[in-house]
Design an enzyme around this catalytic site. Structure first.
Site: not given
Ligand code: SF4
Length: 368
Positions: A100, A103, A121
């Site tokens: 984004y 950020r 993850r």
């Protein structure tokens, strides 16, 4: 809060091998061969604090389902992916994910206090994966943040950033806060519930830094994780002036029952932690047995809306596979009233149907 003391055995160290889980009475020896295969692929760690919460006599214990490996993890479903939310395709330099504009994720370490069986993850975290960022990679990641003035917020994630020492955390926080345009540093962590004794006064002091505001997002999925010790360390963090939000994953057999979900959200708010995200389970390999459907998630959110105040409401979000970011996935309480009779009457102004917390439908603006 659940006042039943579930601790039957409390190991004195983190359990990392399937045989240690057998010896602690947390899994049956008959499952050992399968669990060795799972552990060869995905990291295992169950801290003493979490092991003590598991009721080994309960086949579907919600804490065990989150942390104790299962043979079901060896089954891959279509659509599951080693990088389900597309971190790699948004990583301009090692350690940074820039999805984004305002950020970035900054992945400092690849280890966690505990390894969640549903982790999105899971192919990237654990001992034997890449370790902490090298000094050169760390420096390049900082350079990247420095050279992008649109980056307002840096999210320290991983792995779990609170696995770093207070000294190292202080250096990192100071490096980031020295960048003028970085105003917010958010840390995503499971340590306050998985290993609360790591949260020392020194660590809390390290998290406070001049020039940027620190936020902590706590990952917990069942109210039982918020033990007295966990609540105490969260209170210390918040009393030090660091606001906290929650993030949870909707998990089959853990919190996909409205009573459990409600208890979790109430527990967060009692701890002064604002419920933030309820994630739909990502398409991580071998996690289908823990995922719900989106329709189940929406029904739970509707039920939550009917039972608890706005303080206890998280956003139910889906990370769109391929790295397209998060989308709120409802449920939707508003729809346009396009009825033919209304069109025939020549109304120009839109009218809407809105659903109240009991499920009843009302028109807005009202008729008449
Ligand atoms: S703590 Fe977070 S990064 Fe670590 S295993 Fe759990 S979900 Fe994955």
């Amino acid at each position: 809060m659940n006042k039943i003391n579930l601790a039957k055995t409390r190991p004195d160290r983190t359990l990392r091998q399937p045989m240690e889980l057998v010896e602690a009475g947390l899994v049956s020896e008959t499952t050992l061969a399968d669990l060795e295969k799972v552990a060869a692929r995905y990291a295992v760690a169950v801290t003493p604090d979490l092991a003590a919460l598991i009721d080994a006599d309960e086949a579907d214990d919600p804490i065990a389902r989150q942390f104790i490996p299962s043979a079901e993890e060896l089954v891959m479903q279509p659509g599951e992916n080693a990088d389900p939310i597309g971190d790699h395709s948004h990583s301009p330099v090692s350690g940074i994910v820039h999805r984004y504009p305002d950020r970035v994720l900054f992945k400092l370490v690849h280890i966690c206090a505990v390894y969640c069986r549903f982790c999105f993850r899971r192919e990237m975290v654990g001992p034997g994966r890449a370790t902490a960022l090298s000094p050169e990679a760390y420096s390049s990641a900082l350079d990247y943040i420095r050279s992008h003035p649109e980056i307002w917020e840096v999210v320290l994630t991983g792995g779990d950033p609170l696995m770093l020492s207070p000294r190292r955390l202080k250096e990192i926080m100071s490096d980031l806060a020295a960048i003028d345009h970085v105003k917010i540093i958010r840390l995503h962590t499971r340590v306050p519930v998985a290993e609360p004794s790591r949260i020392s006064a020194e660590m809390i002091a390290a998290l406070k830094v001049k020039g940027a505001t620190t936020w902590i997002a706590l990952h917990a999925n069942h109210a039982r994780e918020l033990t007295e010790k966990a609540r105490e360390v969260c209170a210390s963090i918040i009393d030090a002036g660091i606001p906290m939000v929650s993030q949870s994953v909707l998990l089959r057999g853990v919190n996909d029952d409205i009573t459990d979900l409600e208890a979790l959200m109430r527990a967060f708010v009692e701890c002064r932690i604002k419920p933030y995200y309820l994630h739909h389970g990502d398409l991580a390999p071998g996690t289908a047995h823990l995922r719900t459907t989106l329709a189940q998630g929406q029904a739970l959110m509707r039920a939550l809306q009917g039972r608890v105040s706005g303080l206890c409401q998280p956003d139910y979000v889906l990370d769109i596979p391929g790295g397209h970011g998060k989308a709120p996935v409802g449920p939707n309480y508003l729809s346009e009233d396009n009825s033919l009779s209304r069109q025939r009457e020549g109304h120009m102004e839109s009218r809407y149907r809105v659903v109240d917390y009991c499920g009843d439908i009302h028109l807005y603006p009202p008729e008449g």
